[in-house]
Design a protein around this motif. Structure first.
Motif, mmCIF file in Angstrom:
data_model
loop_
_atom_site.group_PDB
_atom_site.id
_atom_site.type_symbol
_atom_site.label_atom_id
_atom_site.label_comp_id
_atom_site.label_asym_id
_atom_site.label_seq_id
_atom_site.Cartn_x
_atom_site.Cartn_y
_atom_site.Cartn_z
ATOM 1 N N UNK A 36 -5.109 39.547 27.087
ATOM 2 C CA UNK A 36 -6.079 39.342 26.005
ATOM 3 C C UNK A 36 -6.325 37.850 25.822
ATOM 4 N N UNK A 37 -7.556 37.465 25.523
ATOM 5 C CA UNK A 37 -7.895 36.042 25.411
ATOM 6 C C UNK A 37 -6.999 35.273 24.443
ATOM 7 N N UNK A 38 -6.655 35.889 23.326
ATOM 8 C CA UNK A 38 -5.796 35.194 22.351
ATOM 9 C C UNK A 38 -4.443 34.840 22.966
ATOM 10 N N UNK A 39 -3.895 35.778 23.723
ATOM 11 C CA UNK A 39 -2.599 35.555 24.379
ATOM 12 C C UNK A 39 -2.743 34.515 25.486
ATOM 13 N N UNK A 40 -3.811 34.628 26.261
ATOM 14 C CA UNK A 40 -4.040 33.678 27.344
ATOM 15 C C UNK A 40 -4.161 32.247 26.845
ATOM 16 N N UNK A 41 -4.902 32.068 25.758
ATOM 17 C CA UNK A 41 -5.051 30.715 25.203
ATOM 18 C C UNK A 41 -3.728 30.200 24.649
ATOM 19 N N UNK A 42 -2.938 31.081 24.046
ATOM 20 C CA UNK A 42 -1.602 30.672 23.576
ATOM 21 C C UNK A 42 -0.740 30.221 24.746
ATOM 22 N N UNK A 43 -0.806 30.955 25.849
ATOM 23 C CA UNK A 43 -0.029 30.595 27.043
ATOM 24 C C UNK A 43 -0.473 29.247 27.594
ATOM 25 N N UNK A 44 -1.774 29.025 27.612
ATOM 26 C CA UNK A 44 -2.287 27.742 28.114
ATOM 27 C C UNK A 44 -1.724 26.595 27.288
ATOM 28 N N UNK A 45 -1.775 26.743 25.968
ATOM 29 C CA UNK A 45 -1.263 25.681 25.088
ATOM 30 C C UNK A 45 0.235 25.472 25.283
ATOM 31 N N UNK A 46 0.975 26.559 25.414
ATOM 32 C CA UNK A 46 2.433 26.468 25.539
ATOM 33 C C UNK A 46 2.870 25.861 26.863
ATOM 34 N N UNK A 47 2.103 26.094 27.926
ATOM 35 C CA UNK A 47 2.511 25.658 29.268
ATOM 36 C C UNK A 47 1.690 24.500 29.807
ATOM 37 N N UNK A 48 0.875 23.910 28.967
ATOM 38 C CA UNK A 48 -0.076 22.911 29.440
ATOM 39 C C UNK A 48 0.564 21.550 29.708
ATOM 40 N N UNK A 49 0.097 20.955 30.808
ATOM 41 C CA UNK A 49 0.483 19.589 31.151
ATOM 42 C C UNK A 49 -0.784 18.869 31.603
ATOM 43 N N UNK A 50 -1.049 17.722 31.054
ATOM 44 C CA UNK A 50 -2.243 16.975 31.440
ATOM 45 C C UNK A 50 -3.440 17.355 30.586
ATOM 46 N N UNK A 51 -4.635 17.118 31.134
ATOM 47 C CA UNK A 51 -5.854 17.385 30.362
ATOM 48 C C UNK A 51 -6.336 18.810 30.626
ATOM 49 N N UNK A 52 -7.072 19.343 29.659
ATOM 50 C CA UNK A 52 -7.627 20.683 29.788
ATOM 51 C C UNK A 52 -8.888 20.640 30.639
ATOM 52 N N UNK A 53 -9.114 21.706 31.421
ATOM 53 C CA UNK A 53 -10.354 21.761 32.194
ATOM 54 C C UNK A 53 -11.467 22.373 31.340
ATOM 55 N N UNK A 54 -12.649 22.479 31.911
ATOM 56 C CA UNK A 54 -13.810 22.952 31.163
ATOM 57 C C UNK A 54 -13.594 24.343 30.581
ATOM 58 N N UNK A 55 -13.023 25.249 31.343
ATOM 59 C CA UNK A 55 -12.812 26.612 30.849
ATOM 60 C C UNK A 55 -11.731 26.666 29.783
#
Length: 108
Positions: A36-55
């Motif tokens: 689900x998009x809400x979960x996916x975005x949470x995962x991105x924030x939790x595991x993110x390193x560096x800058x975010x891409x366009x998507x």
């Protein structure tokens, strides 16, 4: 609703162009790993390193539309596009994916 009909017509046009470009070839099997998009975005924030891409920078509404579009495509091809629950652990996703692929290969 006019907008919905326009979207369907656009998607059909893109689909038809894709069939033309690939000479009618479609994959025999596609694994759609659903998160689900809400979960996916949470995962991105939790595991993110560096800058975010366009998507990754897109709003939740964008991700919800894309998610729904994938589900609509899967409904058109339920025998070819198999949903895997991507909200489970990595091991569970891997196991479920392997089971689907092995069953597919066994049926051939």
């Amino acid at each position: 609703d006019r907008l919905e009909n326009e979207k369907l017509a656009f998607h059909q046009k893109v689909y038809n162009m894709n069939l033309f470009a690939t000479k009618g070839m479609l994959p025999d099997l596609t694994l759609l790993i659903c998160v689900r998009p809400e979960i996916g975005l949470e995962r991105i924030k939790a595991n993110h390193r560096g800058s975010y891409d366009r998507l990754e920078n897109e709003k939740l509404a964008f991700h919800q539309k894309v998610y729904q579009a994938y589900l609509e495509v899967q409904k058109k091809f339920p025998d070819r596009i198999i949903i895997i629950d991507g909200e489970k652990t990595k091991e569970e996703v891997k196991k479920a994916s392997l089971e689907v692929v092995l069953k597919y290969l066994g049926d051939k």
